[in-house]
Every structure is written in structure tokens, then in C-alpha cells.
Design an enzyme around this catalytic site. Structure first.
Site, PDB file in Angstrom:
ATOM      1  CG  ASP A  53      -3.761   3.138   1.463  1.00  0.00           C
ATOM      2  OD1 ASP A  53      -4.131   1.990   1.456  1.00  0.00           O
ATOM      3  OD2 ASP A  53      -4.097   3.874   0.036  1.00  0.00           O
ATOM      4  CG  ASP A  95      -6.324  -0.596  -4.075  1.00  0.00           C
ATOM      5  OD1 ASP A  95      -5.802  -1.235  -4.487  1.00  0.00           O
ATOM      6  OD2 ASP A  95      -6.444  -1.872  -2.577  1.00  0.00           O
ATOM      7  CG  ASP A 100      -5.876   7.298  -1.328  1.00  0.00           C
ATOM      8  OD1 ASP A 100      -5.940   6.270  -0.461  1.00  0.00           O
ATOM      9  OD2 ASP A 100      -6.925   7.786  -2.388  1.00  0.00           O
TER      10      ASP A 100
END
Length: 188
Positions: free
Chosen positions: A16, A18, A178
Site C-alpha cells: 500500500d 499512504d 496499514d
């Protein structure tokens, strides 16, 4: 095979962007504040932006509007999105930072011959601008953005497409993220 063994057996790694590779919250916050000010709305608290991102810019705008008590259905969300994307597109790395250890991790995985890709809900062009701005694109040749396919995370197709482009099976891939969106995509 347990989780630890599956990770050890991974041939390709899907990251991922961001909140995983880059702390982009400051630039996303600046774009959101600019957008709210443009539409004569009050600013949001910086701490809240982290809860507004992860599902894409439109979702962040809609969440901010709800937080401010605005009627999302009556709001010019498409116009707000265009304003947000224009501001963010002009400033994708102004205040953001790469997390410590990211460069070394990507370099080490690349040196070992692992396939690497970025799978994000950020628009592909913006994701590429961030990766290039931080010199991460040299290790992440495959980028699947939220607008690359007709679906986005948490659907499995973006991960499958990244694996296809890397020449790797899904069974030999590891997703690093995250958010619950990343977990759901990996499980799907």
C-alpha cells in the site's frame, strides 16, 4: 501453511502507499483544507485526516462533510473532488515523508529478486507522482491505483492484477498495508 511460512515463501510483495510507505497525511490534509476553504466550509482538525483517508479522496471528502454536519447528498462532491485532486496533484510530496526503513526494505527485497508493486486506492497518476518524487519508483515498477481497474481495494482484483503484471501467483504474494482495507483485500 501458517502465516509466517506464507510470508517467508513470498516471491512478490504488494505495498500500500499512504500510511505504509509514505506518511502522506500532511499533504492530504493540506488538499482537504484547501478544498473546504474553497467551498467556504470550516477546516477539520489535522488529527482527523488519518481517519478520513484510506478509501480514496472522495471518501475522505464525504467523511469530512459528515464530520462537519453537512448534507453529503446536497454537497457538490464532484466539484470538491476535482479541487482536492488539483491541489494534491500540484503538491503530492511537499510535506509528506517516507517512513524510516522503507528505502532499505525495498532495496533489499529487490536485490533478492522479489517482484515489487504498489497497490493503492490513490489515483494511479498521483501514486506514480509520489513514488517518483521520493525515488521509490525504481523499486516499484508496477503501480495499481484506485482508478487503474473498475474496482479497487478491498476487492481482490487490484492485487491479482499486480501479481499478473509481476508474473507471480497470488499464492506466492504478500500484501503489506496499514488499514482494514488492505487486510480485506489480502483476505479476498
Amino acid at each position: 501453511m501458517n502465516a509466517r511460512a506464507r510470508i517467508a515463501a513470498a516471491d512478490c510483495w504488494l505495498f500500500d502507499l499512504d500510511g505504509t510507505l509514505v506518511d502522506s497525511a500532511p499533504d492530504l490534509q493540506a488538499a482537504l483544507q484547501h478544498t473546504l476553504a474553497t467551498f467556504i466550509l470550516p477546516p477539520t482538525d489535522f488529527a482527523l485526516i488519518r481517519g478520513f483517508v484510506g478509501a480514496g479522496a472522495r471518501a475522505a471528502i464525504e467523511r469530512a462533510l459528515r464530520f462537519l454536519g453537512e448534507d453529503v447528498d446536497a454537497a457538490p462532491v464532484d466539484d470538491m473532488l476535482a479541487t482536492f485532486l488539483a491541489h494534491y496533484g500540484a503538491n503530492p510530496t511537499k510535506h509528506s515523508v517516507v517512513y524510516p526503513g522503507v528505502m532499505a526494505c525495498l532495496e533489499a527485497l529487490h536485490a533478492r529478486g522479489h517482484g515489487l508493486a504498489c497497490v493503492t486506492n490513490k489515483h494511479e497518476g498521483l501514486a506514480r507522482a509520489v513514488l517518483e518524487g521520493f525515488h521509490l519508483s525504481q523499486w516499484l515498477p508496477v503501480v495499481i491505483g484506485g482508478d487503474t481497474l473498475t474496482v479497487r481495494k478491498p476487492e481482490a482484483e487490484p492485487l491479482a492484477e499486480a501479481c499478473r503484471r509481476l508474473g507471480c501467483s497470488l499464492e506466492r504474494a504478500a500484501m503489506v498495508g496499514d488499514s482494514i482495507t488492505d487486510v480485506a483485500a489480502a483476505r479476498n
